[in-house]
Enzyme design. Structure first.
Site, PDB file in Angstrom:
ATOM      1  N   PHE A  98     -11.132  -7.358  14.306  1.00  0.00           N
ATOM      2  CA  PHE A  98     -10.095  -7.821  13.374  1.00  0.00           C
ATOM      3  C   PHE A  98      -9.738  -6.710  12.378  1.00  0.00           C
ATOM      4  O   PHE A  98     -10.619  -6.134  11.751  1.00  0.00           O
ATOM      5  CB  PHE A  98     -10.599  -9.066  12.623  1.00  0.00           C
ATOM      6  CG  PHE A  98      -9.637  -9.526  11.571  1.00  0.00           C
ATOM      7  CD1 PHE A  98      -8.371  -9.989  11.917  1.00  0.00           C
ATOM      8  CD2 PHE A  98      -9.977  -9.472  10.217  1.00  0.00           C
ATOM      9  CE1 PHE A  98      -7.469 -10.395  10.938  1.00  0.00           C
ATOM     10  CE2 PHE A  98      -9.078  -9.885   9.241  1.00  0.00           C
ATOM     11  CZ  PHE A  98      -7.819 -10.339   9.598  1.00  0.00           C
ATOM     12  N   GLN A  99      -8.484  -6.422  12.274  1.00  0.00           N
ATOM     13  CA  GLN A  99      -7.941  -5.393  11.373  1.00  0.00           C
ATOM     14  C   GLN A  99      -8.568  -4.023  11.610  1.00  0.00           C
ATOM     15  O   GLN A  99      -8.795  -3.265  10.671  1.00  0.00           O
ATOM     16  CB  GLN A  99      -8.092  -5.813   9.907  1.00  0.00           C
ATOM     17  CG  GLN A  99      -7.201  -7.027   9.578  1.00  0.00           C
ATOM     18  CD  GLN A  99      -7.002  -7.269   8.103  1.00  0.00           C
ATOM     19  OE1 GLN A  99      -7.911  -7.058   7.318  1.00  0.00           O
ATOM     20  NE2 GLN A  99      -5.811  -7.720   7.731  1.00  0.00           N
ATOM     21  N   GLU A 126       0.815  -1.221   0.000  1.00  0.00           N
ATOM     22  CA  GLU A 126       0.000   0.000   0.000  1.00  0.00           C
ATOM     23  C   GLU A 126       0.845   1.266   0.000  1.00  0.00           C
ATOM     24  O   GLU A 126       0.415   2.316  -0.506  1.00  0.00           O
ATOM     25  CB  GLU A 126      -0.962   0.010   1.186  1.00  0.00           C
ATOM     26  CG  GLU A 126      -2.075  -1.036   1.113  1.00  0.00           C
ATOM     27  CD  GLU A 126      -1.663  -2.401   1.652  1.00  0.00           C
ATOM     28  OE1 GLU A 126      -0.459  -2.598   1.937  1.00  0.00           O
ATOM     29  OE2 GLU A 126      -2.546  -3.273   1.805  1.00  0.00           O
ATOM     30  N   LYS A 155     -17.544  -0.859   6.628  1.00  0.00           N
ATOM     31  CA  LYS A 155     -17.985  -1.910   5.712  1.00  0.00           C
ATOM     32  C   LYS A 155     -19.509  -1.919   5.575  1.00  0.00           C
ATOM     33  O   LYS A 155     -20.044  -2.132   4.487  1.00  0.00           O
ATOM     34  CB  LYS A 155     -17.471  -3.275   6.180  1.00  0.00           C
ATOM     35  CG  LYS A 155     -17.651  -4.348   5.123  1.00  0.00           C
ATOM     36  CD  LYS A 155     -16.806  -5.574   5.390  1.00  0.00           C
ATOM     37  CE  LYS A 155     -17.031  -6.634   4.303  1.00  0.00           C
ATOM     38  NZ  LYS A 155     -16.223  -7.840   4.529  1.00  0.00           N
ATOM     39  N   MET A 182      24.175   9.124   1.772  1.00  0.00           N
ATOM     40  CA  MET A 182      24.060  10.439   2.413  1.00  0.00           C
ATOM     41  C   MET A 182      24.420  10.362   3.892  1.00  0.00           C
ATOM     42  O   MET A 182      25.060  11.261   4.448  1.00  0.00           O
ATOM     43  CB  MET A 182      22.632  10.989   2.235  1.00  0.00           C
ATOM     44  CG  MET A 182      22.431  12.376   2.799  1.00  0.00           C
ATOM     45  SD  MET A 182      23.596  13.565   2.084  1.00  0.00           S
ATOM     46  CE  MET A 182      22.608  14.280   0.784  1.00  0.00           C
TER      47      MET A 182
HETATM   48  C1  LIG Z   1      18.346  14.992   1.823  1.00  0.00           C
HETATM   49  C2  LIG Z   1      17.597  16.303   1.625  1.00  0.00           C
HETATM   50  C3  LIG Z   1      18.310  17.459   1.410  1.00  0.00           C
HETATM   51  C4  LIG Z   1      17.654  18.658   1.140  1.00  0.00           C
HETATM   52  N1  LIG Z   1      18.387  19.768   0.819  1.00  0.00           N
HETATM   53  C5  LIG Z   1      17.748  20.863   0.337  1.00  0.00           C
HETATM   54  C6  LIG Z   1      18.484  21.975  -0.197  1.00  0.00           C
HETATM   55  O1  LIG Z   1      19.709  21.992  -0.233  1.00  0.00           O
HETATM   56  N2  LIG Z   1      17.772  23.005  -0.702  1.00  0.00           N
HETATM   57  C7  LIG Z   1      16.405  23.032  -0.720  1.00  0.00           C
HETATM   58  O2  LIG Z   1      15.813  23.971  -1.252  1.00  0.00           O
HETATM   59  N3  LIG Z   1      15.694  22.037  -0.161  1.00  0.00           N
HETATM   60  C8  LIG Z   1      16.330  20.947   0.338  1.00  0.00           C
HETATM   61  N4  LIG Z   1      15.589  19.894   0.820  1.00  0.00           N
HETATM   62  C9  LIG Z   1      14.110  19.998   0.824  1.00  0.00           C
HETATM   63  C10 LIG Z   1      13.582  20.674   2.080  1.00  0.00           C
HETATM   64  O3  LIG Z   1      13.554  19.743   3.127  1.00  0.00           O
HETATM   65  C11 LIG Z   1      12.165  21.234   1.824  1.00  0.00           C
HETATM   66  O4  LIG Z   1      11.313  20.190   1.397  1.00  0.00           O
HETATM   67  C12 LIG Z   1      12.114  22.302   0.749  1.00  0.00           C
HETATM   68  O5  LIG Z   1      13.183  23.199   0.877  1.00  0.00           O
HETATM   69  C13 LIG Z   1      10.804  23.072   0.858  1.00  0.00           C
HETATM   70  O6  LIG Z   1      10.561  23.705  -0.359  1.00  0.00           O
HETATM   71  P1  LIG Z   1       9.673  25.004  -0.465  1.00  0.00           P
HETATM   72  O7  LIG Z   1      10.128  26.053   0.489  1.00  0.00           O
HETATM   73  O8  LIG Z   1       9.642  25.339  -1.903  1.00  0.00           O
HETATM   74  O9  LIG Z   1       8.247  24.594   0.072  1.00  0.00           O
HETATM   75  P2  LIG Z   1       7.172  23.501  -0.340  1.00  0.00           P
HETATM   76  O10 LIG Z   1       7.228  22.389   0.627  1.00  0.00           O
HETATM   77  O11 LIG Z   1       7.207  23.187  -1.777  1.00  0.00           O
HETATM   78  O12 LIG Z   1       5.864  24.304   0.028  1.00  0.00           O
HETATM   79  C14 LIG Z   1       5.115  24.987  -0.923  1.00  0.00           C
HETATM   80  C15 LIG Z   1       4.475  26.222  -0.296  1.00  0.00           C
HETATM   81  O13 LIG Z   1       3.683  26.820  -1.316  1.00  0.00           O
HETATM   82  C16 LIG Z   1       2.390  27.089  -0.799  1.00  0.00           C
HETATM   83  N5  LIG Z   1       1.437  26.975  -1.897  1.00  0.00           N
HETATM   84  C17 LIG Z   1       0.916  25.843  -2.431  1.00  0.00           C
HETATM   85  N6  LIG Z   1       0.070  26.159  -3.429  1.00  0.00           N
HETATM   86  C18 LIG Z   1       0.066  27.507  -3.522  1.00  0.00           C
HETATM   87  C19 LIG Z   1      -0.624  28.431  -4.357  1.00  0.00           C
HETATM   88  N7  LIG Z   1      -1.494  28.030  -5.292  1.00  0.00           N
HETATM   89  N8  LIG Z   1      -0.392  29.748  -4.196  1.00  0.00           N
HETATM   90  C20 LIG Z   1       0.463  30.183  -3.220  1.00  0.00           C
HETATM   91  N9  LIG Z   1       1.131  29.361  -2.389  1.00  0.00           N
HETATM   92  C21 LIG Z   1       0.934  28.036  -2.547  1.00  0.00           C
HETATM   93  C22 LIG Z   1       2.163  26.063   0.284  1.00  0.00           C
HETATM   94  O14 LIG Z   1       1.210  26.525   1.216  1.00  0.00           O
HETATM   95  C23 LIG Z   1       3.563  25.915   0.878  1.00  0.00           C
HETATM   96  O15 LIG Z   1       3.806  26.822   1.910  1.00  0.00           O
HETATM   97  C24 LIG Z   1      16.233  18.694   1.142  1.00  0.00           C
HETATM   98  C25 LIG Z   1      15.514  17.532   1.400  1.00  0.00           C
HETATM   99  C26 LIG Z   1      16.183  16.336   1.620  1.00  0.00           C
HETATM  100  C27 LIG Z   1      15.379  15.093   1.840  1.00  0.00           C
HETATM  101  C1  LIG Z   2      12.505   5.860   5.357  1.00  0.00           C
HETATM  102  C2  LIG Z   2      13.795   6.533   5.662  1.00  0.00           C
HETATM  103  N1  LIG Z   2      14.672   5.969   6.512  1.00  0.00           N
HETATM  104  C3  LIG Z   2      15.868   6.577   6.783  1.00  0.00           C
HETATM  105  C4  LIG Z   2      16.184   7.777   6.194  1.00  0.00           C
HETATM  106  C5  LIG Z   2      17.516   8.467   6.505  1.00  0.00           C
HETATM  107  N2  LIG Z   2      18.315   8.547   5.269  1.00  0.00           N
HETATM  108  C6  LIG Z   2      18.388   9.659   4.509  1.00  0.00           C
HETATM  109  S1  LIG Z   2      19.302   9.470   3.148  1.00  0.00           S
HETATM  110  C7  LIG Z   2      19.685   7.894   3.564  1.00  0.00           C
HETATM  111  C8  LIG Z   2      20.576   7.055   2.697  1.00  0.00           C
HETATM  112  C9  LIG Z   2      19.956   6.691   1.400  1.00  0.00           C
HETATM  113  O1  LIG Z   2      20.774   5.720   0.799  1.00  0.00           O
HETATM  114  P1  LIG Z   2      20.642   5.398  -0.729  1.00  0.00           P
HETATM  115  O2  LIG Z   2      19.245   5.135  -1.109  1.00  0.00           O
HETATM  116  O3  LIG Z   2      21.597   4.313  -1.056  1.00  0.00           O
HETATM  117  O4  LIG Z   2      21.051   6.755  -1.434  1.00  0.00           O
HETATM  118  P2  LIG Z   2      22.457   7.526  -1.474  1.00  0.00           P
HETATM  119  O5  LIG Z   2      22.470   8.512  -0.368  1.00  0.00           O
HETATM  120  O6  LIG Z   2      23.530   6.483  -1.325  1.00  0.00           O
HETATM  121  O7  LIG Z   2      22.482   8.169  -2.812  1.00  0.00           O
HETATM  122  C10 LIG Z   2      19.085   7.532   4.773  1.00  0.00           C
HETATM  123  C11 LIG Z   2      19.229   6.217   5.429  1.00  0.00           C
HETATM  124  C12 LIG Z   2      15.206   8.340   5.345  1.00  0.00           C
HETATM  125  N3  LIG Z   2      15.407   9.523   4.764  1.00  0.00           N
HETATM  126  N4  LIG Z   2      14.053   7.693   5.070  1.00  0.00           N
END
Ligand SMILES: Cc1cc2nc3c(=O)[nH]c(=O)nc-3n(C[C@H](O)[C@H](O)[C@H](O)COP(=O)(O)OP(=O)(O)OC[C@H]3O[C@@H](n4cnc5c(N)ncnc54)[C@H](O)[C@@H]3O)c2cc1C
Ligand SMILES: Cc1ncc(C[n+]2csc(CCOP(=O)(O)OP(=O)(O)O)c2C)c(N)n1
Length: 602
Positions: free
Chosen positions: A133-134, A71, A183, A498
């Site tokens: 159940f479930q 799912e 259900k 990472m």
């Molecule tokens: C490993 C990792 C590393 C990351 N590193 C970075 C990084 O280096 N740089 C980076 O930028 N991010 C990074 N992120 C992502 C970060 O965690 C956030 O998800 C991201 O920065 C949020 O983006 P945003 O500010 O564009 O907001 P979003 O989460 O895209 O939010 C959108 C906003 O727009 C608003 N909105 C929606 N529809 C409308 C509309 N019609 N009109 C007006 N407003 C609207 C919503 O209310 C919301 O506030 C990383 C994520 C991971 C997993």
């Molecule tokens: C469900 C979940 N568990 C743990 C993490 C923490 N986490 C962030 S990046 C990462 C490593 C991902 O490894 P891989 O898919 O091999 O990608 P790589 O960083 O090597 O490109 C982990 C464990 C997460 N983001 N999501």
């Protein structure tokens, strides 16, 4: 973002049923409602509590049901479907574990504002609360991670709940909505009324911004010496990329696009500085940091972007546009808060700006000269590997170059995600799908599957890590059986890369439990090529740079089944630039000046 409460929605759904109300079972009403809402594809997996709905699902010719293997896959597929097309994605599951398996995807959709409707079966209403159940209180469980959760116990309430769920998911700030149906409600009969009366007191998203605020914002933009358009995922959700481009060109201001906004503004545009944040480009990070006016457009000042918020962009005033008032002032006070839909706000802002500069054009030449200097000094780049293994950045860059901007790219989470954000050039919205807010490993394969169902004529890549791939690759069976020919690039560094990078930088290279043994010559568990073949995919392993293009070309030419390419890459490659967590973005200078690795990589 608080869960939004509910109100009368004036807009009737698009299609209407026959005037005489036929008597349908609740289950039939679910399917008929979906048909009338124009739904053509749903992802799900049946079980006892949702079994009544699965019976009429067999008879509909308007809805394609795709049977997933887990799912969570249905949930991410619904997200990928929605993010690639802008249409609402639908996931269906049974009660208890079926429903709880959806929870991660629902949380993911909530964090990234993805319009998804999840329909779950619930135990008989007279058994609720008895640990039947479930039985799981999925409404309670998902309350904090949905825009709204409905519990439906009567057949006659089903059309209204489903129509309202779609309305809530797709309007205002998009997000996930759950409809949990007992259900007995599915089995009972009731007259089917369409369009149903929707009663949601309190739910009235504001789309048109206040004129005075628009004027005030335009004045600030006209006066700014160092403005930046800080563009977020809201621009994509608002379908406002064209309006953004028009405003950007009118102001001449630099543009940065967050991880969630990649593609909202063309990468090839001369005003684009790239992605800001922890792994952003030096020009994008320093543009925000040194700015005197941040024009935040559907961006939410996430800590991955701001670094230490108290030290973020210390000299900047802020214009903040968001459709969700709860976002404004949440992290950073706004000098001009604007609540509205960017699709409407951006043209208003551009008109007001043009009027404001009628007398004198703002001069931001000095600002551009500073930023252009940064662009020259710090282009994105990467070092060749020293262990003879592939450079992951090269592989990803070639996938983007050979596929082109019309493709769709769904990344997993980790280093490969950051490289895919950096080294693929995005020219259009909805081409880049990823899990930004929750950072959900396992997103990529099912999201790519959903995107391919929504956009069958596009090439859809899942760019995945070897860790992420092992979380949801079972959906390759779904793809192979249902003729959904996605392409999967496993960026196989044999580790949780990472996390390993953080261990290299912050834990003295003590690699505690991050080696996955998926890419070494001697131990390769699982063997991704054999695994993919077992799933009915075309599988290729690539270990040398000279074989990269041919494998990608083969993938691009293969459309009768999914393709999986196991790219065996160096485990030592690092994502640069990097601002360490929790410090000021000015530390990007620190990374430049003090990290030998940074010097080497740049
Ligand atoms: C490993 C990792 C590393 C990351 N590193 C970075 C990084 O280096 N740089 C980076 O930028 N991010 C990074 N992120 C992502 C970060 O965690 C956030 O998800 C991201 O920065 C949020 O983006 P945003 O500010 O564009 O907001 P979003 O989460 O895209 O939010 C959108 C906003 O727009 C608003 N909105 C929606 N529809 C409308 C509309 N019609 N009109 C007006 N407003 C609207 C919503 O209310 C919301 O506030 C990383 C994520 C991971 C997993
Ligand atoms: C469900 C979940 N568990 C743990 C993490 C923490 N986490 C962030 S990046 C990462 C490593 C991902 O490894 P891989 O898919 O091999 O990608 P790589 O960083 O090597 O490109 C982990 C464990 C997460 N983001 N999501």
């Amino acid at each position: 973002m608080p869960a939004e409460s509910a109100t009368a929605i004036p807009r009737p759904p698009a299609r209407t049923a026959a005037p005489s109300a036929p008597v349908l079972t609740g289950a039939q009403a679910v399917v008929r409602s979906l048909e009338l809402l124009g739904v053509t594809d749903v992802f799900g997996l049946p079980g006892g509590a949702i079994l009544p709905v699965y019976d009429p699902l067999m008879d509909t010719s308007e809805i394609r049901h795709i049977l997933v293997r887990h799912e969570q896959g249905a949930g991410h597929a619904a997200e990928g479907y929605a993010s690639a097309s802008g249409r609402v994605g639908v996931a269906i599951a049974t009660s208890g574990p079926g429903a709880t398996n959806l929870v991660t995807a629902i949380a993911d959709a909530y964090m990234d504002s993805v319009p998804v409707v999840a329909i779950t079966g619930q135990v008989f209403s007279n058994l609720m609360g008895t640990d039947a159940f479930q039985e799981a209180d999925i409404v309670g469980i998902t309350m904090p991670i949905t825009k709204h959760s409905f519990l439906v116990k009567r057949a006659e309430d089903i059309p209204g709940a489903i129509a309202a769920a779609f309305e809530i998911a797709a309007t205002g700030r998009p997000g996930p909505v759950l409809v949990d149906i007992t259900k007995d409600a599915q089995q009972a009969e009731a007259p089917f009324q369409w369009p149903p009366r929707i009663d949601l007191p309190g739910y009235r998203p504001v789309t048109k911004a206040h004129g005075k605020q628009i004027q005030a914002a335009a004045q600030l933009i006209a006066q700014a010496k160092k403005p930046v358009l800080y563009v977020g995922g809201g621009v994509i959700r608002a379908r406002a990329a064209a309006e953004l481009r028009s405003l950007a060109e009118a102001t001449g201001a630099p543009v940065v696009t967050t991880l969630m906004a990649r593609g909202a503004f063309p990468d090839s545009h001369p005003q684009h500085l790239g992605m800001p944040g922890m792994h952003g480009t030096v020009p994008a990070v320093l543009a925000l940091q040194e700015s005197d006016l941040l024009i935040a457009l559907g961006s939410r000042f996430d800590d991955r972007v701001t670094g230490k918020a108290a030290l973020f962009a210390p000299d900047a005033q802020v214009v903040h546009v968001d459709i969700d008032p709860a976002e404004i002032g949440k992290i950073r006070a706004a000098d001009v808060p604007i609540v509205g839909d960017l699709k409407e706000v951006l043209p208003d802002l551009e008109a007001a700006f043009r009027a404001a500069i009628a007398e004198a054009t703002p001069d931001i030449a000095q600002w551009w000269s500073f930023l252009d200097g940064l662009r020259d000094e710090f282009p994105l780049g990467y070092a060749p590997t020293t262990d003879g293994l592939l450079a992951p950045q090269y592989v990803i860059q070639r996938i983007g170059e050979l596929t082109g901007p019309e493709g769709v790219y769904a990344a997993g989470v980790g280093q490969h995600q950051m490289w895919a954000a950096q080294f693929i050039k995005y020219e259009r919205p909805n081409a880049w799908l990823n899990s930004g807010g929750a950072g959900t490993m396992g997103y990529s394969v099912p999201a790519a599957m959903g995107a391919k169902v929504a956009e069958p004529d596009r090439v859809v890549w899942a760019i995945d890590g070897d860790g992420c791939f092992q979380m949801t690759n079972q959906e390759l069976a779904t793809c192979a059986i249902n003729n959904i020919p996605i392409k999967v690039a496993i960026i196989n560094n044999s580790s949780l890369g990472m996390v390993r990078q953080w261990q290299t930088l912050f834990y003295d290279g003590r690699y505690s439990h991050t080696d996955l043994n998926t890419g070494h010559d001697t131990i390769r568990i699982p063997d991704f090529v054999k695994l993919a073949e077992a799933y009915g995919c075309l599988a290729i392993r690539v270990e040398r740079a000279e074989d990269v293009d041919a494998a990608i070309q083969t993938a691009l030419e293969t459309n009768d089944r999914p393709v999986v390419i196991d790219f065996v890459v160096s485990a030592d490659a690092m994502v640069w630039p990097m601002v360490p967590q929790g410090v000021s973005n000015s530390y990007i200078q620190y990374a430049r000046d003090h990290s030998p690795a940074f010097e080497r990589e740049m």
